[in-house]
Enzyme design. Structure first.
Site, PDB file in Angstrom:
ATOM      1  N   ARG A   1       0.876  -1.169   0.000  1.00  0.00           N
ATOM      2  CA  ARG A   1       0.000   0.000   0.000  1.00  0.00           C
ATOM      3  C   ARG A   1       0.916   1.223   0.000  1.00  0.00           C
ATOM      4  O   ARG A   1       2.018   1.172   0.523  1.00  0.00           O
ATOM      5  CB  ARG A   1      -0.870   0.000   1.247  1.00  0.00           C
ATOM      6  CG  ARG A   1      -1.958  -1.038   1.210  1.00  0.00           C
ATOM      7  CD  ARG A   1      -2.759  -1.000   2.507  1.00  0.00           C
ATOM      8  NE  ARG A   1      -3.987  -1.736   2.379  1.00  0.00           N
ATOM      9  CZ  ARG A   1      -4.104  -3.044   2.538  1.00  0.00           C
ATOM     10  NH1 ARG A   1      -3.037  -3.764   2.833  1.00  0.00           N
ATOM     11  NH2 ARG A   1      -5.262  -3.641   2.406  1.00  0.00           N
TER      12      ARG A   1
ATOM     13  N   HIS B   1      -3.668   1.705   5.200  1.00  0.00           N
ATOM     14  CA  HIS B   1      -2.937   2.931   4.892  1.00  0.00           C
ATOM     15  C   HIS B   1      -2.674   3.775   6.141  1.00  0.00           C
ATOM     16  O   HIS B   1      -1.738   4.568   6.168  1.00  0.00           O
ATOM     17  CB  HIS B   1      -3.703   3.751   3.851  1.00  0.00           C
ATOM     18  CG  HIS B   1      -3.661   3.157   2.483  1.00  0.00           C
ATOM     19  ND1 HIS B   1      -4.592   2.245   2.042  1.00  0.00           N
ATOM     20  CD2 HIS B   1      -2.799   3.337   1.463  1.00  0.00           C
ATOM     21  CE1 HIS B   1      -4.306   1.894   0.808  1.00  0.00           C
ATOM     22  NE2 HIS B   1      -3.219   2.542   0.423  1.00  0.00           N
TER      23      HIS B   1
ATOM     24  N   SER C   1      -7.203   4.042  -1.736  1.00  0.00           N
ATOM     25  CA  SER C   1      -7.226   3.846  -0.286  1.00  0.00           C
ATOM     26  C   SER C   1      -8.643   4.064   0.222  1.00  0.00           C
ATOM     27  O   SER C   1      -9.262   5.081  -0.097  1.00  0.00           O
ATOM     28  CB  SER C   1      -6.277   4.842   0.383  1.00  0.00           C
ATOM     29  OG  SER C   1      -6.503   4.890   1.768  1.00  0.00           O
ATOM     30  N   ARG C   2      -9.142   3.131   1.011  1.00  0.00           N
ATOM     31  CA  ARG C   2     -10.479   3.307   1.595  1.00  0.00           C
ATOM     32  C   ARG C   2     -10.474   4.433   2.628  1.00  0.00           C
ATOM     33  O   ARG C   2     -11.465   5.114   2.809  1.00  0.00           O
ATOM     34  CB  ARG C   2     -10.931   2.014   2.268  1.00  0.00           C
ATOM     35  CG  ARG C   2     -11.298   0.947   1.298  1.00  0.00           C
ATOM     36  CD  ARG C   2     -11.937  -0.235   2.020  1.00  0.00           C
ATOM     37  NE  ARG C   2     -11.539  -1.439   1.307  1.00  0.00           N
ATOM     38  CZ  ARG C   2     -11.106  -2.531   1.873  1.00  0.00           C
ATOM     39  NH1 ARG C   2     -11.004  -2.609   3.179  1.00  0.00           N
ATOM     40  NH2 ARG C   2     -10.773  -3.579   1.154  1.00  0.00           N
TER      41      ARG C   2
END
Length: 140
Positions: free
Chosen positions: A42, A69, A110-111
Site C-alpha cells: 500500500r 494505509h 485507499s479506503r
C-alpha cells in the site's frame, strides 16, 4: 548616528528570512521523496511542509507492506513530527514493486484517504534515481 540606528535594525529584518529559508527548508529538503518496499504494498502520496515557514510543500511517496494505509500515515508522522514538518495526505493506492524485473505497477485506491493521483506518483518515482530505469505502469 542615524546610520548606526539603521544598521542595528538589520538583524531583526534578516533573522526571520534566515530562519525561514535555512533551517526549515533544509529539514524539508532532507526528507527522501520516495520510500517503498519490494513486492505488493500500500502507498500514500503525501504533501509535506513546515507549518508557518514555507509557502509551498514537497510531495513524497511512502509505501509499506502493512494491513492498512493508516499504519503508513502513523510511520510518516513518527518520522516527520520531530523535525517540525506537517503532512497532508493527498491519497493512496497500491504499488507492485518488482526490482528484479525493473517494473512497477501503480493502481487502486485507499479506503481511508481516497485515491491518489497515480500519474503524479509515477512522475515522482521516475525522477528518483533508484527507479528512473524502471518501466512504471499506471492503472486508474
Amino acid at each position: 548616528m542615524k546610520m548606526f540606528k539603521s544598521l542595528s535594525l538589520i538583524p531583526r529584518i534578516v533573522s526571520p528570512f534566515q530562519k525561514c529559508y535555512s533551517t526549515d527548508l533544509i529539514s524539508l529538503v532532507g526528507v527522501p521523496r520516495v520510500k517503498i518496499t519490494k513486492g505488493q504494498n500500500r502507498y500514500l502520496l503525501v504533501n509535506i511542509h513546515t507549518h508557518g515557514f514555507t509557502k509551498y510543500g514537497r510531495v513524497i511517496v511512502r509505501g509499506a507492506d502493512v494491513d492498512n494505509h493508516l499504519a503508513i500515515f502513523d510511520s510518516i508522522l513518527e518520522e516527520l513530527e520531530p523535525e517540525g514538518i506537517c503532512a497532508k495526505i493527498l491519497g493512496g493506492g497500491r504499488i507492485l514493486n518488482e526490482p528484479d524485473n525493473k517494473k512497477i505497477k501503480i493502481y487502486g485506491t485507499s479506503r481511508t484517504f481516497g485515491g491518489a493521483d497515480h500519474t503524479r506518483t509515477r512522475n515522482i518515482l521516475q525522477a528518483w534515481t533508484t527507479y528512473k530505469d524502471f518501466k512504471i505502469t499506471v492503472k486508474q
